[in-house]
Design a protein around this motif. Structure first.
Motif, PDB file in Angstrom:
ATOM      1  N   HIS A 127      -5.475   7.537   1.102  1.00  0.00           N
ATOM      2  CA  HIS A 127      -4.175   7.876   0.517  1.00  0.00           C
ATOM      3  C   HIS A 127      -4.316   8.359  -0.917  1.00  0.00           C
ATOM      4  N   ASP A 144      -6.153   2.258  -0.722  1.00  0.00           N
ATOM      5  CA  ASP A 144      -6.748   2.907   0.446  1.00  0.00           C
ATOM      6  C   ASP A 144      -7.278   4.254  -0.037  1.00  0.00           C
ATOM      7  N   ARG A 164      -9.785  10.891   9.795  1.00  0.00           N
ATOM      8  CA  ARG A 164     -10.540  10.027   8.883  1.00  0.00           C
ATOM      9  C   ARG A 164     -11.937   9.808   9.453  1.00  0.00           C
ATOM     10  N   GLN A 216      -9.291  -0.566   1.164  1.00  0.00           N
ATOM     11  CA  GLN A 216      -9.643   0.086   2.435  1.00  0.00           C
ATOM     12  C   GLN A 216     -10.359   1.395   2.147  1.00  0.00           C
ATOM     13  N   GLU A 268     -11.248   1.540   7.220  1.00  0.00           N
ATOM     14  CA  GLU A 268     -10.038   1.736   8.026  1.00  0.00           C
ATOM     15  C   GLU A 268      -9.994   3.200   8.426  1.00  0.00           C
ATOM     16  N   GLU A 275       0.840  -1.201   0.000  1.00  0.00           N
ATOM     17  CA  GLU A 275       0.000   0.000   0.000  1.00  0.00           C
ATOM     18  C   GLU A 275       0.875   1.250   0.000  1.00  0.00           C
TER      19      GLU A 275
HETATM   20 MG   LIG Z   1      -4.625   1.905   4.814  1.00  0.00          MG
END
Ligand SMILES: [Mg+2]
Ligand SMILES: O=C(O)c1ccc(O)c(O)c1
Length: 581
Positions: free
Chosen positions: A168, A165, A210, A191, A239, A134
């Motif tokens: 990101h 993710d 988040r 995620q 996540e 990741e």
């Molecule tokens: Mg992650």
């Protein structure tokens, strides 16, 4: 689709987390390493516990700072990995998340990164483990998802894939369309996290802010659609690193996460809300006494009484307020009735989003009427017009007030995001402006939601980040066709009912705008938008937990007079000082 959640997303011990996650209906979990390290239970026991609860362990994470390091460190890192593989065997987990290296020791060399990840994948495969690489948004060299994919592609090992993710990807402003270029079977994991738009260091943003899909500003449905188009068949996994979620109730947060995924799936299927409310049917206030006098002063008349319950209907124009004398609580807003084009559809939709219908006592002759609980406990009723017949034939009273303009509720600090998601997904309201307002003893965060930009149902959610002892105020804003007339009458007949506004406010206002001097005499607040739309408003004193605002919008003004809110808060505190001097 299968639904998972990382254990870091909810509060509690690992076993508490697993129980709450299973109870919320998830299929699997990502075990966050720290949750295991601090647990008194060996991995075998966690494995058994998860299995008993019907949860699969979909991922173990994170393995950090592995790739692209000088030779001696590589040997140590592979040794570190061997230990993780053994833990994973005991845990029954077969997917390890490796996040891109953030350490200053890492070398900028994609060939080397690919070579190291290939070595790791070979070792992993010997343990029946696969590796998902990741790109952290703050990775030292690899920080873009397509860069992580390039390295994985170069390494070319069946036990190595990538982990996407959403945080990101979207926090860096990358376009998720590129996901479609990745073969689906090489996307080992997805995620999901949303986030509010914040101009800050991306690591701090990720670790503290988040939130669940639908609670922030990212377009997660689009990202998921691209991932599904690529052929991804794994779980949707939440996540979330969030300071408030870490403190909130475990079960409540897990349920909220599940609600966010159900709503996201609905969005993916293109389902529209079956019954977005079209107006306020009523606002219900508990605790009577003074409230009746205040409503009388505001020009309301008691136009009906419930046939079987101690509830009175007070109305003026299309503004309807119910006074409920059940119980002995201080005056408070207890329920909101929303005009719903299809109440049974709205109720079914709410239930599908884990908001069950509240139990209610109902006499056989009472009109059917169902409510669900908002996160702060306020009951939300879905109404057609039948409910009115329970209050007899009374006609509405004429007056300047025409309807309920908006309702403002104070949310518990830890459940602000939950409330935003509730109003958005369960009721179909759209988030509008978010603001921070200074209060004498703290800062008030506020988020407006409405049935459409400029729609008829407007709600304002506040969280009071103020000292303990603050009363969680709620208010009902009533629209008038002639605010100055309403103000003149109140000023003449009930001056004690109006919140006094300091002269300093008018000195400043008159310097900014050419306004009628009568505003100062009457204590009316004023705002103007950039299109010349105007907002005139005034406030009553607070009764119990509730106060009233009278508002007049002209020229398409859509806001709430936010600029004036700090004045209102200061005057309210002066009337009810919360700190002993
Ligand atoms: Mg992650
Ligand atoms: O903040 C981090 O370090 C971190 C770790 C693992 C992840 O999957 C992630 O998205 C962030």
């Amino acid at each position: 689709m299968r639904k998972s959640i990382a254990t870091v997303s909810v509060s509690g011990t690992l076993t508490e987390k697993l129980a709450a996650i299973a109870a919320a209906g998830f299929d699997g979990v990502e075990i966050f390493e720290n949750d295991l390290l601090v647990s008194p239970h060996p991995p075998e026991e966690i494995r058994a516990r998860a299995a008993d609860l019907g949860l699969t362990i979909d991922l173990y994470q994170p393995f950090r700072d592995f790739e692209c390091v000088p030779g001696p460190l590589l040997a140590a890192n592979l040794e570190r990995a061997e230990h993780k593989f053994r833990v994973m065997e005991r845990l029954g987990a077969d997917l390890l998340l490796v996040c891109s290296n953030v350490s200053p020791a890492t070398i900028r060399d994609d060939d080397l990164a690919a070579e190291h990840l290939r070595l790791l994948a070979e070792r992993a495969a010997e343990h029946g483990v696969r590796v998902a690489y990741e790109a952290l948004a703050w990775g030292r060299h690899v920080n873009e998802y397509l860069h992580a994919w390039r390295v994985v592609n170069m390494a070319d090992h069946p036990a190595l894939g990538t982990c996407l993710d959403s945080f990101h990807i979207l926090s860096r402003g990358s376009d998720p369309i590129g996901i479609e270029a990745i073969p689906g079977e090489k996307i080992f994991f997805l995620q999901l996290a949303d986030a509010p738009l914040l101009a800050m260091d991306v690591l701090q943003w990720s670790r503290h802010h988040r939130c669940f899909p639908g609670q922030g500003t990212f377009d997660l449905a689009r990202l998921v659609r691209h991932t599904l188009n690529a052929g991804y068949a794994g779980p949707l996994s939440l996540e979330v690193f969030n300071d408030h979620f870490r403190q909130a109730g475990t079960g409540r947060t897990a349920r909220d996460g599940m609600r966010s995924l159900i709503a996201l799936e609905g969005e993916l299927e293109g389902a529209s809300h079956p019954s977005v409310p079209t107006g306020f049917a009523f606002a219900e206030l508990g605790g009577t006494g003074e409230l009746g006098e205040v409503l009388g002063a505001l020009g309301f008349a008691r136009t009906g009484a419930h046939a079987t319950k101690p509830v009175e209907l007070w109305s003026q124009g299309e503004a309807r307020l119910l006074l409920n004398a059940t119980g002995t609580q201080a005056p408070a807003l207890v329920a909101i009735g929303l005009d719903s084009p299809h109440p049974t559809g709205a109720v079914k939709h709410a239930e599908s989003l884990l908001s069950p219908v509240l139990p209610r006592e109902r006499a056989p002759e009472d009109a059917p009427l169902d409510a669900v609980a908002a996160p702060d406990g306020t009951e939300i009723f879905f109404c057609d017009t039948a409910w009115l017949t329970d209050f007899g034939p009374g006609a509405a009273a004429p007056g300047e007030i025409t309807h309920i303009d908006h309702v403002a509720l104070t949310q518990p600090l830890h459940y602000f995001d939950e409330a935003a998601l509730f109003y958005r997904s369960v009721l179909g309201l759209q988030p509008q402006e978010s603001l921070e307002l200074p209060d004498p003893y703290g800062l008030l965060r506020s988020k407006a939601m409405s049935s459409a930009p400029g729609g008829d149902v407007r709600m304002v959610l506040n969280i009071a980040q103020v000292g303990a002892g603050h009363t969680p105020w709620q208010h009902v804003a009533l629209a008038t066709g002639d605010l100055l007339a309403t103000a003149r009458r109140l000023r003449a007949d009930h001056p004690d009912l109006l919140l006094p506004i300091p002269a300093n406010y008018y000195d400043d206002l008159e310097a900014r705008h050419d306004v009628d001097p009568e505003l100062r005499e009457l204590g009316v607040l004023y705002d103007r938008d950039e299109h010349g739309g105007e907002f005139l408003h005034l406030y009553t004193i607070t009764i119990g937990r509730v106060f009233f605002e009278i508002v007049q919008r002209t020229g398409g003004y859509q806001g709430y007079g936010a600029l004036n809110a700090p004045i209102r808060l200061a005057v309210q505190h002066a009337g009810q000082p919360m700190m002993s001097q």
